[in-house]
Motif scaffolding. Sequence first.
Motif, PDB file in Angstrom:
ATOM      1  N   LYS A 181       0.827  -1.207   0.000  1.00 25.84           N
ATOM      2  CA  LYS A 181       0.000   0.000   0.000  1.00 25.84           C
ATOM      3  C   LYS A 181       0.860   1.255   0.000  1.00 25.84           C
ATOM      4  N   VAL A 182       0.204   2.371  -0.291  1.00 22.80           N
ATOM      5  CA  VAL A 182       0.895   3.658  -0.287  1.00 22.80           C
ATOM      6  C   VAL A 182       0.322   4.531   0.813  1.00 22.80           C
ATOM      7  N   LEU A 183       1.188   4.954   1.708  1.00 24.67           N
ATOM      8  CA  LEU A 183       0.753   5.902   2.727  1.00 24.67           C
ATOM      9  C   LEU A 183       1.278   7.284   2.358  1.00 24.67           C
ATOM     10  N   GLY A 184       0.369   8.238   2.280  1.00 26.62           N
ATOM     11  CA  GLY A 184       0.792   9.620   2.058  1.00 26.62           C
ATOM     12  C   GLY A 184       0.841  10.318   3.405  1.00 26.62           C
ATOM     13  N   MET A 185       2.015  10.854   3.739  1.00 23.24           N
ATOM     14  CA  MET A 185       2.117  11.599   4.999  1.00 23.24           C
ATOM     15  C   MET A 185       2.100  13.072   4.618  1.00 23.24           C
ATOM     16  N   LEU A 186       1.013  13.715   4.990  1.00 21.58           N
ATOM     17  CA  LEU A 186       0.760  15.068   4.516  1.00 21.58           C
ATOM     18  C   LEU A 186       0.950  16.042   5.660  1.00 21.58           C
TER      19      LEU A 186
ATOM     20  N   ASP B  90       3.921   9.463 -12.446  1.00 26.28           N
ATOM     21  CA  ASP B  90       3.775   8.259 -13.273  1.00 26.28           C
ATOM     22  C   ASP B  90       4.743   7.179 -12.830  1.00 26.28           C
ATOM     23  N   VAL B  91       6.000   7.605 -12.608  1.00 26.54           N
ATOM     24  CA  VAL B  91       7.028   6.652 -12.195  1.00 26.54           C
ATOM     25  C   VAL B  91       6.646   6.002 -10.867  1.00 26.54           C
ATOM     26  N   ILE B  92       6.165   6.813  -9.946  1.00 30.31           N
ATOM     27  CA  ILE B  92       5.802   6.294  -8.630  1.00 30.31           C
ATOM     28  C   ILE B  92       4.627   5.324  -8.754  1.00 30.31           C
ATOM     29  N   ARG B  93       3.674   5.650  -9.617  1.00 30.87           N
ATOM     30  CA  ARG B  93       2.518   4.752  -9.810  1.00 30.87           C
ATOM     31  C   ARG B  93       2.969   3.391 -10.322  1.00 30.87           C
ATOM     32  N   GLU B  94       3.954   3.399 -11.246  1.00 30.12           N
ATOM     33  CA  GLU B  94       4.449   2.127 -11.778  1.00 30.12           C
ATOM     34  C   GLU B  94       5.066   1.270 -10.683  1.00 30.12           C
ATOM     35  N   LEU B  95       5.839   1.933  -9.823  1.00 31.13           N
ATOM     36  CA  LEU B  95       6.485   1.215  -8.734  1.00 31.13           C
ATOM     37  C   LEU B  95       5.465   0.538  -7.856  1.00 31.13           C
ATOM     38  N   VAL B  96       4.427   1.305  -7.541  1.00 33.90           N
ATOM     39  CA  VAL B  96       3.414   0.809  -6.638  1.00 33.90           C
ATOM     40  C   VAL B  96       2.657  -0.343  -7.284  1.00 33.90           C
ATOM     41  N   ALA B  97       2.433  -0.211  -8.596  1.00 36.28           N
ATOM     42  CA  ALA B  97       1.740  -1.288  -9.309  1.00 36.28           C
ATOM     43  C   ALA B  97       2.558  -2.571  -9.230  1.00 36.28           C
ATOM     44  N   ALA B  98       3.879  -2.431  -9.137  1.00 33.70           N
ATOM     45  CA  ALA B  98       4.730  -3.615  -9.057  1.00 33.70           C
ATOM     46  C   ALA B  98       4.792  -4.187  -7.639  1.00 33.70           C
ATOM     47  N   GLY B  99       4.072  -3.569  -6.707  1.00 34.86           N
ATOM     48  CA  GLY B  99       3.925  -4.185  -5.395  1.00 34.86           C
ATOM     49  C   GLY B  99       4.780  -3.617  -4.277  1.00 34.86           C
TER      50      GLY B  99
ATOM     51  N   THR C 102       5.782  -1.398  -1.222  1.00 34.14           N
ATOM     52  CA  THR C 102       5.112  -0.594  -0.195  1.00 34.14           C
ATOM     53  C   THR C 102       5.773   0.774  -0.186  1.00 34.14           C
ATOM     54  N   LEU C 103       4.962   1.820  -0.098  1.00 35.09           N
ATOM     55  CA  LEU C 103       5.531   3.160  -0.211  1.00 35.09           C
ATOM     56  C   LEU C 103       5.032   4.075   0.902  1.00 35.09           C
ATOM     57  N   LEU C 104       5.980   4.756   1.529  1.00 37.71           N
ATOM     58  CA  LEU C 104       5.619   5.867   2.397  1.00 37.71           C
ATOM     59  C   LEU C 104       6.128   7.127   1.724  1.00 37.71           C
ATOM     60  N   LEU C 105       5.180   8.035   1.454  1.00 38.02           N
ATOM     61  CA  LEU C 105       5.496   9.233   0.689  1.00 38.02           C
ATOM     62  C   LEU C 105       5.137  10.441   1.533  1.00 38.02           C
TER      63      LEU C 105
ATOM     64  N   ILE D 183      -4.017   8.354   3.862  1.00 41.06           N
ATOM     65  CA  ILE D 183      -3.275   9.578   4.164  1.00 41.06           C
ATOM     66  C   ILE D 183      -3.259   9.772   5.673  1.00 41.06           C
ATOM     67  N   VAL D 184      -2.100  10.116   6.213  1.00 43.77           N
ATOM     68  CA  VAL D 184      -2.105  10.652   7.574  1.00 43.77           C
ATOM     69  C   VAL D 184      -1.694  12.110   7.470  1.00 43.77           C
ATOM     70  N   VAL D 185      -2.459  12.955   8.154  1.00 42.93           N
ATOM     71  CA  VAL D 185      -2.126  14.371   8.163  1.00 42.93           C
ATOM     72  C   VAL D 185      -1.370  14.625   9.440  1.00 42.93           C
ATOM     73  N   ILE D 186      -0.176  15.184   9.339  1.00 43.18           N
ATOM     74  CA  ILE D 186       0.525  15.470  10.579  1.00 43.18           C
ATOM     75  C   ILE D 186       0.802  16.955  10.706  1.00 43.18           C
ATOM     76  N   ASP D 187       0.731  17.401  11.929  1.00 45.48           N
ATOM     77  CA  ASP D 187       0.893  18.808  12.246  1.00 45.48           C
ATOM     78  C   ASP D 187       1.624  18.890  13.571  1.00 45.48           C
TER      79      ASP D 187
END
Lengths: 346, 275
Positions: free
Chosen positions: A41-46, A186-195, A197-200, A215-219
Amino acid sequence: MTGSTGTAPWDGPAIYVEGVHKSFGDVEALGGIDFVVERGKVLGMLGPNGAGKTTAVKILTTLLSPDRGRALVEGRDVVRSPAAVRELIGLAGQSTAIQEELTGRENLDIMGRLYHLDPGTRDRRAAELLERFELVEAADRPTKGYSGGMQRRLDLALSLVARPSVLFLDEPTTGLDPRSRLGMWDVIRELVAAGTTLLLTTQYLEEADALADEIVVIDRGKVIAAGTASDLKNRIGGDVVEFVVVERDRLGEAVEAVRPLTDSEPGVEPGAAQVSLRVGDGGSEALVETVRRLDAIGVHTEGLGVRRPSLDDVFLSLTGHGAEEPEDGPTPRGRRRRPAAAEERS
Amino acid sequence: MTTTALRPVEALDVPRPPAGQLLRGAVQDTMTLTRRELRIWFRNPVFLFFTLVQPVIFTLLFRYVFGGAIPVKVPGGYVNYLMPGIVAQTAAFASFGTAISLARQLQKGVIDRFRAMPIARSAVLNGRLVADTIRVAFTVLMILAVGYAVGFRFQNGFLPAVVMVLVGIVFGVTICTVSAFVGLAIKDEESVGSFGLVWLFPLVFVSSVFVQPSSMPGWLQAFAKNQPVSIVVNEMRSLALGGPLVLHAWQSALWLAGIVAVFVPLAVRAYRRAS
Ligand SMILES: Nc1ncnc2c1ncn2[C@@H]1O[C@H](COP(=O)(O)OP(=O)(O)O)[C@@H](O)[C@H]1O
Ligand SMILES: [Mg+2]
C-alpha cells in the motif's frame, strides 16, 4: 532484495509505528505518532514544513532513533535490528545520493557494488533503471548537467537498485516544475503497481490524493487525521468551482442557474461578483456543466476554474489554522494558495 | 480523529550475521567507496587544482622567484632545502579535498543515504582514509618529479629517500584526519571552502618549510621551530640531505601519533552525530 538474515517471512504490516516521540533539545519534532501501512500500500504523509515528516522518515530508515515508542519495518525493529531494516528499504527525496562528478551509470554502479550485486546483475540493473527513468541518453554524462527532474529520477533510481520492498520518498516532487512532477507521479505509480510498499511525504494534498491509498495528516509532530483521500476531502467539502460574473447586474441570475450543481448554498461575494460552488468529488463535470448553464443564459465569466482543496483547506477545517500558520486564529479560506493548487486551475 | 486502535505487533528476532561475513562486507564496501572518492577527485577541477597545480606553482615561485633571496646552508643550494618542505606542504594541502568532500556529502545527504543502506558503518570513513592515502601518495610523487625537473636531488642515498617519501605521505594522511574532522564539524561546503584550510596556513608558512626559522624574529622563532610541521619537515630534510635523524624522528612520531589520537576519535564522533 530479500534479507540475507534468514528470518522467517513476515506477514504483518509493512510499516508499524507506535507512540513514537522524538525531540531535538526543546523542539518536539514528533509527539507520539501511530500508524500502520499494509504491504503493497501507499501511505501519504501530509503536512506543512516543520510538521515532523522528515523526522519520521529518518526514524523509519534507521538514521535517527526514537526517544520513545516503537517502529518496525516488515517486523524488524529499527532500533534493535537496524541492519535488517536497511536490507529491506529504499530512501529518496529531499536529500540526494547523487554525486555530481559521476555519470548516471556510475552512480548506479556504485549503488550496485554497495549492495554486493555481481557485475552482470549490476550492469543489467543499471541499464534497466536508466531505461525506465528515461535517462538512457544522459547515462554517460556527469550528473552535474542534469535538470532538476532528471536528478530526482536518477535519485529515485538509485534507491531502487536493490529492489527494496519498502520505499520511503521524502517530498519527492518538492521544487519540481509541474511537468516533471507529473512525470514523477507516473514513475511512482508504476512502482506501486509492481507491489512496492511506499511511504510518501508531501505538502500537497493533490499529490497524496493522486498517489496514496491512505493519508495521515501530521501537524507539529502529531497525527491530526487519518483516512483515505476522499474521506479527507469529504470532510472539507471537496472541489470548488469558482467564477466571476462579468455582467455584475446579472449575478443573481447566474447564481440561480448554477445552484442545482451543489448541495450546499453557493458562496457569493457581491463586491467582486464572485461565485463559488462546493461540488464534492466531481470537479470537472461540474465545471463543464457550469459553462453550459451560464452559456445558455448568455452570462460571461472571468477566471472560471475548479479549485481542489489545498493543504490550507485541510488544515483550516481540521485545526482551524492554516498550514503555515504557527499559532493563532483561522486564516480566511484560501487566502494563501499553494503553488500546486494554483497549477490545478484550468 | 479516525485513527483506529493499533493492533499490537511483535518484532521479529533477527540473528546477527557471522563476524567473518561482516568483515568481508566491510572490506568490500571500503574498496567501493575508495574507488568512488578517487574518481570524484579526478573529475573535480577544484580538487585537482589544489592537489596538482597549486604545488607546482609554489615550487616554481620559490625555486625561481624568492629562492635566490633565501640564504640556506645545505648541499646543492635552496632547491634542495625547498623540496622536502614543498612535499610536506603539498601533502598537507591535499587534505583540503577531504574536508570539502565530506562537508559536501554530508550537506547533500549522500552520507545519510549511505547510512540507510546495508553497508558497513566504518566503510565511509575508512574508504575516505584509503582514498586519501592514495591521493596524497600520488601528489607527493608528482611534486617530487617536478622537483627533479627543477634541479632537486636526494643527497643521502636511496633508502632514506624512500623513507622521506613515506614520512611525507604519513604526514599528509595525518593532516587529512584533522581535515576530516573540520569538514564533518562545519558541515557546509561553502564555509569549508573559505575557512577549511585557514588553520593550516600559519602552520605551513610560519615553519621551516620555505625558510630557516632562525631568520625570523625571536618571538616567532619559538613557534616556528617547535610546531609539528617544522619538526616533520626537519626530519624529512635530514632524510633527504643528511642530518640529525634520531631526534627529529621521535619528535615527529610523537606529534603525528598525538594528532591522530586526538582527531580520529573527534572525526568519528562528528560523523556519528552528523545527520
Ligand atoms: N537535527 C535537528 N535539530 C534540531 N531540530 C530539528 C532537527 N531536525 C528537525 N528539527 C525540528 O523538528 C521539527 C520537524 O522537522 P522535520 O521533521 O524536518 O519536518 P518536515 O520534514 O515535516 O518539514 C522542526 O521544527 C525542525 O526545526
Ligand atoms: Mg522535511
